[in-house]
Design an enzyme around this catalytic site. Structure first.
Site, PDB file in Angstrom:
ATOM      1  N   SER A 163       0.830  -1.196   0.000  1.00  0.00           N
ATOM      2  CA  SER A 163       0.000   0.000   0.000  1.00  0.00           C
ATOM      3  C   SER A 163       0.875   1.261   0.000  1.00  0.00           C
ATOM      4  CB  SER A 163      -0.942  -0.074   1.218  1.00  0.00           C
ATOM      5  OG  SER A 163      -1.996   0.817   1.111  1.00  0.00           O
ATOM      6  N   ASP A 220      -8.243  -5.357  -6.051  1.00  0.00           N
ATOM      7  CA  ASP A 220      -7.696  -4.387  -5.096  1.00  0.00           C
ATOM      8  C   ASP A 220      -7.823  -2.974  -5.686  1.00  0.00           C
ATOM      9  OD1 ASP A 220      -6.185  -2.789  -3.423  1.00  0.00           O
ATOM     10  OD2 ASP A 220      -4.413  -4.095  -3.424  1.00  0.00           O
ATOM     11  N   HIS A 287      -7.430  -5.761  -1.040  1.00  0.00           N
ATOM     12  CA  HIS A 287      -6.234  -5.007  -0.649  1.00  0.00           C
ATOM     13  C   HIS A 287      -5.610  -5.583   0.622  1.00  0.00           C
ATOM     14  CE1 HIS A 287      -3.461  -1.709  -0.661  1.00  0.00           C
ATOM     15  NE2 HIS A 287      -3.854  -1.263   0.515  1.00  0.00           N
TER      16      HIS A 287
END
Ligand SMILES: *[C@@H]1O[C@H](CO)[C@@H](O)[C@H](O)[C@H]1NC(C)=O
Ligand SMILES: *[C@@H]1O[C@H](CO)[C@@H](O)[C@H](O)[C@H]1NC(C)=O
Ligand SMILES: *[C@@H]1O[C@H](CO)[C@@H](O)[C@H](O)[C@H]1NC(C)=O
Ligand SMILES: *[C@@H]1O[C@H](CO)[C@@H](O)[C@H](O)[C@H]1NC(C)=O
Ligand SMILES: *[C@@H]1O[C@H](CO)[C@@H](O)[C@H](O)[C@H]1NC(C)=O
Ligand SMILES: *[C@@H]1O[C@H](CO)[C@@H](O)[C@H](O)[C@H]1NC(C)=O
Length: 304
Positions: A163, A220, A287
């Site tokens: 991320s 995601d 995610h």
């Protein structure tokens, strides 16, 4: 290419929920490795085995850090078993490091010197929050890596993160390469960094200065942000696309997408067709899982 092994370095780092997409961040993953005085990397049994590959290796955290206005957090470790020097950067940690939210949404682009003189198109513009975060830690990472390589000249340097941590890890890797160190970049659920010059530059650093492994998972939403359709945000390739919604991916579930700047053959093709809000809602859970869950390692950690 060991995509799942490098991932475990993130699991052993810290939590990585994506703010502001996820309202609640869970346990901080093996928090002691970052904020504590731990040397050998350890994860509690509740890790469910995700960190075993790293835990069984002979590892030493040589430097940890939480630095700058962005409070960018991570560590540099040496892995004698696998002959690696690892830079691992923490992703968005809403509770322990709420400033990450400011870093994430600081999405104006700034002109940078990352690309040297290869700025034919847009002046090497990078997401300001990610760029500031990289700058807050680059000095300590450079000097720590230089020290580690002086002792272990043949070790491979990898830069990794999930991320926000993936975005910073990619920019750090590119910066270290500019500084004369070959680096393999492994990112998981990494958002876009900037525009065409940035993507071209990082893409073209490979293979001579290290390889790029940008891993995405199914739908995601984070790698789809900021949207390509707005102001030409782009990605570097190859993308390693895990084309499996849930469960443990097998090698055949991972599709290598080679492209320049934008392709719908991987994660960018996994949209609902009902707009960005629907894509965000649909794409949050992907995610949080790459090769296993990204968090919930240590329920007793300070963040839980
Ligand atoms: C790290 O060690 C120092 C010195 O022993 C101690 O004061 C500090 O509280 C420790 N930090 C953590 C997070 O355990
Ligand atoms: C990790 O961070 C803590 C807290 O700042 C510090 O006490 C400790 O010395 C650090 N450990 C390493 C190996 O950098
Ligand atoms: C860009 O910089 C490189 C390395 O400094 C140099 O070799 C090259 O000639 C430069 N290219 C241009 C177009 O200025
Ligand atoms: C590094 O690798 C080279 C070539 O394989 C070898 O000759 C050298 O001894 C190695 N150095 C160390 C410190 O392991
Ligand atoms: C790498 O960075 C260090 C510290 O900023 C600097 O002293 C050194 O000259 C740089 N090396 C290269 C090859 O850019
Ligand atoms: C991941 O976490 C969820 C709860 O958030 C849990 O239901 C699921 O079983 C976990 N998956 C794995 C592979 O541990």
């Amino acid at each position: 290419m060991r995509l799942s092994f490098q991932y475990t370095w993130i699991l052993c780092l810290g939590l990585a929920y994506a703010a502001p997409l996820v309202p609640r961040d869970g346990a901080s993953y093996c928090f002691g490795n970052v904020k504590g005085n731990a040397s050998k990397i350890s994860c509690p049994a509740s890790a469910g085995g995700s960190c075993l590959l790293v835990e069984s290796a002979q590892t030493t955290i040589v430097q940890n850090f939480t630095l700058g206005k962005t409070k960018t957090t991570g560590f540099v470790a040496v892995d004698d078993t696998n002959k690696l020097v690892v830079v691992s950067i923490q992703g968005t940690a809403i509770r322990s490091n709420p400033i990450d939210i400011v870093t994430d949404i600081d999405a104006i682009r700034v002109n940078t010197d990352l690309c040297g003189n290869t700025t034919a198109n847009d002046g090497c513009e990078i997401h300001q929050g990610f760029w500031n975060a990289m700058n807050d830690v680059q000095d300590i990472v450079k000097s720590t890596i230089a020290g580690a390589l002086a002792t272990h000249p043949n070790y491979t340097v990898i830069s990794t993160g999930h991320s926000l941590g993936g975005a910073v890890a990619a920019l750090l890797g590119a910066t270290l390469r500019n500084n004369g160190t070959n680096v393999d970049i492994y990112t998981y659920g990494q958002p876009k960094l900037g525009t065409v010059d940035v993507s071209n530059f990082i893409q073209n650093q490979a293979p001579s200065k290290g390889s790029n492994y940008r891993v995405t998972h199914f739908n995601d939403i984070v790698p789809q942000l900021p949207p390509h359709s707005i102001d030409d945000w782009d990605h570097y390739y190859p993308e390693f696309f895990i084309n499996l919604d849930t469960g443990a991916p097998k090698a055949t579930d991972i599709i290598r997408v080679d492209a320049t700047l934008f392709s719908t053959a991987g994660n960018e093709g996994k949209t609902t067709g009902d707009g960005i809000i629907a894509d965000v809602i649909a794409g949050i859970s992907a995610h949080r899982q790459y090769f296993g869950n990204i968090s919930r390692c240590d329920p007793s950690a300070p963040d839980s």
